[in-house]
Design an enzyme around this catalytic site. Structure first.
Site, short mmCIF file in Angstrom:
data_model
loop_
_atom_site.label_atom_id
_atom_site.label_comp_id
_atom_site.label_asym_id
_atom_site.label_seq_id
_atom_site.Cartn_x
_atom_site.Cartn_y
_atom_site.Cartn_z
N ARG A 60 0.81 -1.22 0.00
CA ARG A 60 0.00 0.00 0.00
C ARG A 60 0.85 1.28 0.00
O ARG A 60 0.66 2.13 -0.86
CB ARG A 60 -1.00 -0.01 1.16
CG ARG A 60 -2.00 1.13 1.04
CD ARG A 60 -2.71 1.48 2.34
NE ARG A 60 -3.28 0.37 3.04
CZ ARG A 60 -2.91 -0.01 4.27
NH1 ARG A 60 -1.96 0.64 4.91
NH2 ARG A 60 -3.49 -1.02 4.85
N TYR A 113 -11.25 24.84 -8.89
CA TYR A 113 -11.84 23.68 -9.57
C TYR A 113 -13.08 23.24 -8.79
O TYR A 113 -13.01 23.03 -7.57
CB TYR A 113 -10.76 22.60 -9.59
CG TYR A 113 -11.11 21.26 -10.13
CD1 TYR A 113 -11.45 21.09 -11.47
CD2 TYR A 113 -11.07 20.13 -9.31
CE1 TYR A 113 -11.74 19.82 -11.97
CE2 TYR A 113 -11.35 18.86 -9.81
CZ TYR A 113 -11.69 18.73 -11.14
OH TYR A 113 -11.98 17.48 -11.62
N ASP A 185 -2.90 24.41 -6.55
CA ASP A 185 -3.23 23.43 -7.58
C ASP A 185 -2.51 23.90 -8.83
O ASP A 185 -2.90 24.88 -9.46
CB ASP A 185 -4.75 23.36 -7.78
CG ASP A 185 -5.15 22.27 -8.76
OD1 ASP A 185 -4.34 21.97 -9.67
OD2 ASP A 185 -6.27 21.72 -8.63
N LYS A 210 -3.76 14.86 -16.01
CA LYS A 210 -3.75 15.81 -17.12
C LYS A 210 -2.42 15.70 -17.87
O LYS A 210 -2.22 14.75 -18.59
CB LYS A 210 -4.03 17.22 -16.60
CG LYS A 210 -5.27 17.29 -15.67
CD LYS A 210 -6.57 17.10 -16.42
CE LYS A 210 -7.79 16.86 -15.55
NZ LYS A 210 -8.07 17.82 -14.51
#
Ligand code: PLP
Length: 392
Positions: A60, A113, A185, A210
């Site tokens: 993990r 966003y 961001d 992106k």
């Protein structure tokens, strides 16, 4: 773009992007890092099981492929540590949670966003955090909004729909004086076009979905922290059990190799398209940080090293049906969310109702375009088809 960022022994970013996160001689000379999968990691003996002195202890937290990506992104951003998340949104929400506490206050740009705003409204508020939105163009005026209980200032520059460029150095200077961390961001610019840490930011978030992945084939997020903020993010990230699989990390590492050259092309094509669109009689306004009509354009010129492929046009007022005709006539521009891949995209948006600190003043319909890697004259022809259909 010059690529001379002064980081990593003055190797240009183009070269760094080809080098970071791989070590062929550890993997039999194969150029690329292999994809590791797995949950259990076997300890060699009882002593190491007690001391955890092995590089990987469980699937993990990390495996060699995900760690290679974390280390590559930390270097490329110029931060101390990167934490991966399964999407850009989960990177944002993890970061916000890392600084959330009941009675605390978090400042978020009004241009944020929308899903970030939704997380703040649905989750942070329920936890007793006071979320306050501020004008993206507030600059050093943010000082007046910082309170003794302010835990974080969240920025997004430029805003990914409306493209206001924020005065990040002024915001960071005001926050630093009050010992409040600033996060950005940084998805639009990536570390190639905005060196967040050089401008005083403490945490840079990427929707790696992106430009970093760059091919619309995986979702991924990354939180890169400076040394002071890394422990808080590490604790929340670990507690939440976030993990990213080796396949997606591999795709992001592969995307990284071509990130600077792809961005150069996105930059050139998007600028050509934006300038051309500015001459069209149907277009009222082009919101592209590298063009003078964009709020904060002067800050973009001062602080950024380039511009990417995403921008907005506002049409002169049109009936909805005309905009539908425009969109339905397009063959190369796809209609769909996300961006940063090699393909051009277009989506209409209306953000009038998602703003609380400022007003979206435009009368006409807004369209957000992502300019991909197709030939610019083909893309212009495609939009010409759309404009012809718009006229009816
Ligand atoms: C897309 C996007 C995100 C979220 O990324 P996902 O991987 O889609 O969750 C966050 N911030 C910005 C600016 C984005 O454009």
């Amino acid at each position: 773009m010059t690529g001379e960022h002064g980081s990593d022994e003055d190797i240009s970013v183009e070269t760094q992007a080809t080098q970071l996160g791989r070590d062929p001689q550890r993997y039999f000379g194969f150029v690329n890092m292999p994809v590791y999968r797995g949950s259990t990691v076997l300890y060699p003996n009882a002593e190491s099981l007690e001391s955890h002195d092995i590089p990987y202890t469980y699937g993990r937290p990390s495996n060699p492929t995900t760690r290679a990506l974390e280390e590559a992104l930390a270097k490329l951003e110029g931060g101390a540590r990167t934490f991966l998340a399964p999407s850009g949104l989960s990177a944002v929400s993890t970061l916000l949670l890392a600084f959330a506490e009941a009675g605390g206050h978090i400042l978020i740009t009004d241009s944020v966003y929308f899903p970030t705003r939704r997380f703040a409204g649905k989750v942070l508020k329920r936890l007793g955090v006071e979320v306050e939105y501020y004008d993206p163009l507030i600059g050093g005026g943010i000082a007046a909004l910082i309170r003794p209980n302010t835990k974080l200032v969240f920025t997004e520059s430029p805003g990914s729909q409306t493209f206001e460029v924020q005065d990040i150095p002024a915001i960071c200077a005001a926050a630093r004086g009050r010992n409040v961390p600033v996060a950005i961001d940084n998805t639009w610019a990536t570390p190639i076009f905005f060196r967040a840490f050089d401008h005083g930011v403490n945490i840079s978030v990427q929707a790696a979905t992106k430009y970093i992945v760059g091919h619309a084939d995986a979702l991924l997020g990354a939180i890169t922290c400076d040394a002071a903020t890394a422990p808080a993010v590490a604790a929340t990230h670990e507690a939440l059990g976030l993990c990213v699989n080796g396949e997606d990390a591999f795709l992001a590492l592969r995307g990284l190799r071509t990130l600077p050259v792809r961005l150069k092309q996105h930059q050139a094509s998007a600028l050509a398209m934006a300038e051309w669109l500015g001459t069209r009689p149907e277009v009222a306004r082009v919101l592209h940080p590298a063009l003078p009509d964009c709020p904060g354009h002067e800050l973009w010129k001062r602080d950024f090293l380039g511009s990417s492929g995403l921008f907005t046009i506002v049409l002169k007022p049109q009936p909805k049906e005309a905009v539908r005709r425009f969109l339905n006539a397009l063959r190369l521009f796809g209609m769909g969310y996300s961006w940063g891949g090699y393909e051009s995209l277009i989506v209409p948006f209306d953000c009038a109702h998602s703003r609380t600190a400022t007003k979206w003043q435009e009368d006409g319909p807004a369209l957000r375009l992502h300019i991909g890697l197709e030939d610019v004259s083909d893309l212009k022809r495609d939009l010409q088809r759309g404009f012809a259909a718009l006229a009816g």
